[in-house]
Design a protein around this motif. Structure first.
Motif, short mmCIF file in Angstrom:
data_model
loop_
_atom_site.label_atom_id
_atom_site.label_comp_id
_atom_site.label_asym_id
_atom_site.label_seq_id
_atom_site.Cartn_x
_atom_site.Cartn_y
_atom_site.Cartn_z
N ASN A 804 -15.33 42.90 44.60
CA ASN A 804 -14.57 43.80 45.49
C ASN A 804 -13.07 43.82 45.22
O ASN A 804 -12.26 43.99 46.13
CB ASN A 804 -14.82 43.46 46.97
N ALA A 805 -12.70 43.67 43.95
CA ALA A 805 -11.28 43.74 43.58
C ALA A 805 -10.75 45.16 43.73
O ALA A 805 -9.54 45.37 43.77
CB ALA A 805 -11.09 43.26 42.14
N PHE A 806 -11.65 46.18 43.83
CA PHE A 806 -11.24 47.58 44.00
C PHE A 806 -11.55 48.07 45.42
O PHE A 806 -11.69 49.27 45.65
CB PHE A 806 -11.96 48.47 42.97
N ARG A 811 -14.24 52.84 48.12
CA ARG A 811 -15.50 53.35 47.54
C ARG A 811 -16.53 52.23 47.40
O ARG A 811 -16.18 51.06 47.21
CB ARG A 811 -15.23 53.98 46.18
N ASN A 812 -17.78 52.62 47.47
CA ASN A 812 -18.89 51.70 47.30
C ASN A 812 -18.85 51.08 45.90
O ASN A 812 -18.66 51.78 44.91
CB ASN A 812 -20.18 52.50 47.50
N LYS A 813 -19.05 49.76 45.81
CA LYS A 813 -18.90 49.11 44.50
C LYS A 813 -20.02 49.46 43.54
O LYS A 813 -19.83 49.42 42.32
CB LYS A 813 -18.74 47.59 44.65
N ARG A 814 -21.19 49.83 44.05
CA ARG A 814 -22.25 50.26 43.14
C ARG A 814 -21.88 51.58 42.46
O ARG A 814 -22.17 51.80 41.29
CB ARG A 814 -23.56 50.41 43.91
N GLU A 815 -21.24 52.44 43.23
CA GLU A 815 -20.77 53.71 42.64
C GLU A 815 -19.70 53.43 41.58
O GLU A 815 -19.68 54.05 40.51
CB GLU A 815 -20.21 54.61 43.74
N SER A 850 -26.16 52.61 47.80
CA SER A 850 -25.78 51.79 48.96
C SER A 850 -25.50 50.35 48.54
O SER A 850 -25.95 49.90 47.49
CB SER A 850 -26.91 51.80 50.01
N CYS A 851 -24.74 49.66 49.36
CA CYS A 851 -24.40 48.26 49.06
C CYS A 851 -24.21 47.52 50.38
O CYS A 851 -23.57 48.03 51.30
CB CYS A 851 -23.10 48.21 48.26
#
Length: 989
Positions: A804-806, A811-815, A850-851
């Motif tokens: 989750n550095a972004f 935005r969802n990290k999977r995306e 989803s995450c």
């Protein structure tokens, strides 16, 4: 007749201890012999020290070899030529690439012996050819038949019997990392390389009496002497090259320090100072003090934090020279522990620096003082490691080696090969394996170091003597201790962090110990054992001891720092001290003499100087004998005859004084238990000073202090626990973030941003790129902007996205991972290519992915090593905890079930040798649960690593400390990893 003998310091080759070699030689009628270890001088001084005991004249030299190929032997005719040989060997040992040549360099007053098969023909006057017994027949057909005056006996000695030869072959196989069955003949010695009776050896050369005479003459012409009877300091004698000026300087600095250290200077201070100065002068320790003073003067000029510890903290001169920060007048420190006229070695000054500063201090010492080197330590074969090594060279399968090294087997069920592994593992246990470096010992000698030994060059690049501190002290070379510790790094960094996180706060005077001693917040932390992260007082054992003693003052902490040591605990006196500390009536049970000697500790031996006092006043030993006992307590000299003499004298004196044998035996038992562990009071006081500094920072700046703790590689606990403690102190912890995080952990207000250093498998160079780019060109706007500006591989970028550095993008990290996979080059350019116009990136339609928060937790476990959420939230079956840690006092003597997250466990042994444990857990509120696992429970319910455990047991309390005596323990299952749950379902279907 022996010119080529080896000890086990011919590493992974010889099998004889130095004294064992002398014992065998004496039995075989040897009167003079040469020790010539292979490319080593580690055993030389011990060999010379022990030789008179066996009526043997010692000769020293070196067997120069490339691997096991013998090139030549050098023998020293005198100490000066030994210096030259040590110089010569050191040239090779300081250079990895330098190969030993076929012919030796000419060194004055040395003898050279070449092996018979060497190609050296034109010998110089000091050069000889060594003839082995196996060479005698070949000699008849050799040109050397015509030059018998150049021949000497060369019977190598590396082991003594068939079993020892087998051990030698195993050592050679280990050294070559090969199976014993594949060990080349050229990589080992001959089975005949053992010591024969002198007359038997001579008989092998009976046809050539001249060779026997040449050998005798050569040995007779060699004379090496080191005076072990007078181990007065051989350290650098003067600081300024003038002893008179040295003393004037020492006195001047000491008197100048009076105003710095004391507001009121009374007669007691003056008389103590003059007394110490006089003895320091008499004992020739002046330069020793001045060198330590000079090192620390440099440290202060560089604003390095340091702590001076050791017995030297008992000295007012050391206090005035700012070598230590412990006032011996205030603490009534025992002067005779520090120094007395019978003491031959200087006091100990353990100078601790931050790990960041220590190398610069070492450089300063080596640049400013001649004849300087580090001290070696002998890293020896440990039994379990030996089992593994020998198992490998025997070719045993890994499963069998694991079983043997674990110890869980019945010897009667083992095959012959496995039994041989055990036999030879026991045989080589304790053999030196390789030379390491003493953690901080430095020698600064009056004579060149090579007068005593050769030196080698470890990776750090500092010249290192080939013997350890015990051998150095035997000859009168006493070390200077330049040590490093994380505690000082934490203190220094905390002060720096506070400056930028609280710019309006006044500058912290971290040396204002007198104010800290009165501080109520510090008293609260001590008394309630809330000192996680603080130097020396954070471990579970210390936390419990502080609770038991209810310590809230400096003197109490000084005592606790020593009481916690294994020596006091082992003797059973830690419990007795606690009982007497809490109950004045119990103090009356102390022996009157012991109570009079040690009123401050209620007649209990707590400090090293207590042992000296008891030996002197109770046991009637002289101060000289008591000093010998002090040295013996270190464990280094336990086997020495002089230590046993002191013991016998103690018992004899006590008998004459009318003490019962039962009492004397008990007091001696307590003394013996101190060996190697007890602290000098000044040493404990020095520790307590650093503890107070860290306690002050933890009391007033807990978050800054915990960040500094993490940045200095923690302390007693894992990083996860310090992050837990930061939360308990109001910190908000964030995962590594590209727009906030630095390489190390970073704090802004009460927000703690974990650094890139915390990420498993994340490359340092990428952390550096991110921070540098952000500093130069501003914050990153989104993923595309980051990819444009920082060249990074997909694998490395995916780590950042997964933790989750972004997160700032919303935005969802999977995306983000999907996009990164489409946009990042598989081959990384080292630099981003600047273009005049930015090309528009192809926009992909990102699928809806989803995450969950649980997925975040498992990514954090993978890359940080722990989740940032509560581990209790990851349990498969949620718990309903009725009894919490804070409730346990209400359940004394009752069975309870509690739930705790594992923090740490201490393994220990019972008096019968069974294993038991002391565990530390935290409940879902974050409070401690302390557990005791007796042998039956420990065996039936073992620890299974990190996680939440269901703990069932009986609650007990002693001195306000609550424990659960575990009867059953179960590690609870956590939820299935959601990152793989979908795939698992598909496979199942």
């Amino acid at each position: 007749m022996y010119l080529n003998t080896h000890t086990y310091y011919s590493l992974r080759y010889g099998t004889l201890k130095p004294e064992e070699l002398l014992q065998i030689a004496s039995q075989q009628g040897v009167k003079s012999m040469a020790l010539t270890d292979i490319n080593s001088t580690s055993a030389n001084l011990d060999f010379v020290r022990l030789a008179p005991k066996y009526s043997i004249k010692p000769v020293l030299g070196v067997d120069f070899r490339n691997g096991v190929q013998q090139k030549f032997i050098l023998l020293a005719s005198c100490n000066k030529s030994l210096l030259l040989i040590n110089n010569y060997l050191s040239e090779f040992l300081h250079s990895e690439k330098k190969v030993i040549p076929d012919t030796a360099k000419h060194l004055i007053n040395t003898y050279v012996i070449y092996p018979f098969q060497s190609k050296v023909f034109n010998l110089k006057p000091h050069e000889f050819i060594g003839v082995k017994p196996s060479d005698v027949n070949r000699l008849k057909f050799s040109k050397w038949q015509l030059q018998l005056n150049k021949l000497v006996i060369l019977q190598p000695v590396s082991f003594q019997n068939k079993k020892a030869f087998n051990a030698h072959r195993l050592l050679r196989a280990i050294d070559n990392n090969t199976l014993l069955s594949k060990l080349l003949k050229t990589e080992q010695g001959e089975e005949t390389d053992s010591m024969l009776p002198v007359e038997t050896l001579k008989s092998l050369y009976s046809e050539y009496p001249q060779i026997i005479e040449n050998t005798r003459r050569l040995l007779d012409s060699c004379n090496i002497t080191f005076d072990f009877s007078n181990n007065a300091p051989k350290n650098k004698k003067t600081y300024s090259n003038n002893a008179t000026l040295d003393f004037k300087l020492l006195k001047k600095i000491a008197y100048e320090g009076l105003n710095y250290r004391y507001k009121k200077i009374g007669e007691r201070i003056f008389s103590r100072l003059e007394k110490e100065l006089e003895i320091i002068k008499q004992k020739q320790f002046v330069s020793y003090f001045l060198i330590n003073w000079r090192i620390l003067k440099y440290a202060r000029s560089k604003q390095y934090y340091y702590v001076g510890r050791g017995s030297g903290a008992n000295s007012i001169v050391a206090y005035l020279l700012r070598i230590t920060d412990v006032d011996p007048i205030e603490l009534d420190l025992y002067f005779e522990r520090f120094i007395n006229l019978y003491r031959t070695n200087p006091p100990d000054f353990d100078l601790d620096f931050s790990w960041r500063d220590r190398d610069d201090i070492m450089n300063f010492v080596f640049k400013n003082f001649k004849n300087t080197s580090l001290i070696a330590v002998y890293n020896t074969f440990k039994y379990k490691a030996s089992v593994r090594e020998i198992g490998k060279v025997f070719g045993l399968p890994k499963e069998e080696i694991d079983k043997l090294s674990s110890g869980y087997f019945e010897v009667k069920n083992l095959d012959n090969l496995s039994r041989l592994v055990l036999v030879y593992s026991k045989m080589i246990k304790g053999f030196p394996n390789y030379l390491g470096i003493h953690p901080g010992g430095i020698l600064i000698s009056e004579k060149p170091i090579h007068y005593y030994t050769a030196t080698y060059l470890p990776p750090k690049g500092f010249s290192t003597a080939m013997f350890d501190m015990v051998v150095a002290e035997d000859i009168g070379l006493y070390k200077f201790d330049i040590l490093s510790q994380r505690g000082l790094g934490k203190i220094r960094e905390t002060v720096d962090i506070v400056k930028y996180n609280h710019p309006t706060h006044s500058t912290i005077d971290i040396h204002d110990i007198k104010r800290f001693k009165k501080d109520e917040k510090i008293k609260y932390l001590l008394k309630n054992a809330k000192a996680i992260g603080c130097f020396y007082v954070e471990s579970p054992a210390m936390r419990m001891l502080l609770k038991k003693l209810q310590v809230d003052n400096y003197l109490g902490l000084v005592a606790a720092s020593s009481v916690i040591r294994p020596g006091v605990a082992k003797s059973g006196m830690m419990r007795e001290y606690i009982l007497r500390y809490r109950n004045p009536e119990r103090r009356k049970e102390a022996h009157p003499i012991l109570l009079k000697i040690m009123p401050e500790t209620y007649g209990v031996m707590v400090y090293q100087e207590d042992v000296i006092k008891v030996a002197h006043y109770f046991g009637g030993l002289s101060l000289g004998e008591a000093d010998m006992l002090r040295r013996g307590m270190s464990g280094k000299f336990r086997s020495r005859d002089e230590f046993m003499k002191v013991r016998n004298q103690f018992f004899e004196n006590c008998k004459n004084k009318g003490h019962s044998l039962e009492l004397t035996s008990e007091i001696w038992r307590q003394i013996e238990s101190f060996a190697g562990y007890a602290f000098a009071k000044g040493h404990s006081a020095s520790y307590a000073v650093e503890s107070y500094q860290s306690l002050f920072l933890k009391a007033y700046y807990p978050l800054e202090y915990l960040v500094a703790t993490l940045n200095n590689f923690g302390g007693f606990y894992r990083p996860e626990y310090y992050i837990h403690d930061a939360r308990m102190n109001g910190g908000i912890v964030h995962p590594p973030t590209i727009n906030k995080s630095q390489y190390q952990n970073h704090i802004e207000g009460n927000n703690i941003y974990l650094g890139f250093i915390m990420l498993e498998s994340f490359e340092v160079k990428n952390a550096s790129k991110i921070v540098k780019e952000r500093q130069q060109n501003g914050l990153f706007l989104d993923l595309d902007n980051f990819i444009d500006r920082v060249p990074i591989s997909l694998q490395q970028l995916s780590i950042l996205i997964k933790v989750n550095a972004f997160q700032f993008t919303g935005r969802n990290k999977r995306e983000l991972l999907w996009e990164a996979y489409m946009k990042v080059n598989k081959v990384v350019l080292e630099e981003t290519v600047a273009t005049l116009f930015k090309s528009e990136k192809i926009t992909y339609k990102t699928p809806e992915l989803s995450c969950s928060n649980f997925e975040d937790a498992f990514d954090e476990i993978q890359y940080l090593g722990f989740p940032l959420c509560s581990p209790f939230k990851l349990l498969r079956v949620p718990i309903h905890q009725k009894v919490m840690a804070k409730d346990l006092l209400n359940y004394i003597g009752k069975m309870v079930t509690v739930y705790g997250y594992y923090v740490t466990a201490k393994r220990t042994g019972t008096s019968k040798g069974d294993l038991m444990y002391f565990g530390t857990f935290v409940d879902s509120n974050g409070d401690h649960i302390d557990t005791v696992h007796f042998p039956l429970a420990a065996k039936k319910y073992p620890f299974k690593g990190r996680g939440v455990y269901k703990l069932t047991g009986k609650v007990s309390a002693e001195f306000d400390c609550v424990n659960i005596e575990i009867e059953k323990m179960e590690k609870l299952a956590i939820i299935e990893d959601p990152r793989y749950a979908e795939a698992t379902k598909k496979i199942t279907v």
